[in-house]
Scaffold this motif. Structure first.
Motif: not given
Length: 184
Positions: A126-140
């Protein structure tokens, strides 16, 4: 500064929570935000999307026809929204579930992060969304990781505050995975 993102997946993947958390983090950093959630009538398994626009100045509309960043958590979302990413934009893909081989876009940067695998390795899919947010924040660099961590107490109901440390770990791990892809 103006950043926009469309996050798309299916119900149950935490798409709306991800957008809400991103919005709180940006507000806490003193930025203006527009958050626009949308979901199907199905309880789980239907489509779920949200658009978040973050800016230093006024945000004119929450509707983004061509997002500069698209985060897709499932194959159907890629097929539905992949063509809409603005040329020169970024597509962040959950490579655990999404195959980009048929995308046919050479005018955008595609970053594949095995989000489901990472969330499972951390102990909770269920933490797939948090992994995605971390990736987004790191890339942008739209928001800082500590801002996402701090905003969890606002975005999560109090009964779920016991899961904040695990969510912070998922955000950090998603960011690390994205940075590794960015440098490669």
């Amino acid at each position: 500064m103006r950043k926009d993102v469309l996050i798309a997946g299916f119900g149950g993947q935490g798409v709306l929570l991800a957008g809400n958390l991103l919005s709180y983090a940006a507000i806490d950093e003193g930025k203006n935000v527009s958050y626009f959630p949308a979901y199907g009538v199905e309880k789980r398994g239907g489509s779920a999307t949200c658009t978040v626009v973050i800016a230093d100045g006024a945000v004119g509309s929450p509707v983004v026809g061509q997002p500069s960043v698209l985060v897709v958590l499932n194959q159907a979302s890629l097929e539905r929204f992949g063509a809409r990413v603005r040329p020169g934009g970024v597509l962040i893909v959950n490579s655990s579930l999404v195959d980009v081989s048929g995308l046919g876009r050479t005018d955008i940067k595609v970053v594949q992060v095995a989000m489901n695998d990472i969330a499972t390795d951390l102990g909770d899919l269920r933490m797939v969304n948090m992994v995605a947010l971390g990736a987004y924040a790191a890339l942008t660099d739209a928001v800082k990781l500590p801002s996402l961590a701090a905003a969890l107490s606002q975005a999560l109901p109090e009964r779920n505050h016991k899961f904040i440390p695990a969510n912070v770990k998922a955000i950090e791990t998603g960011a690390e995975a994205a940075r590794a892809k960015k440098e490669a």
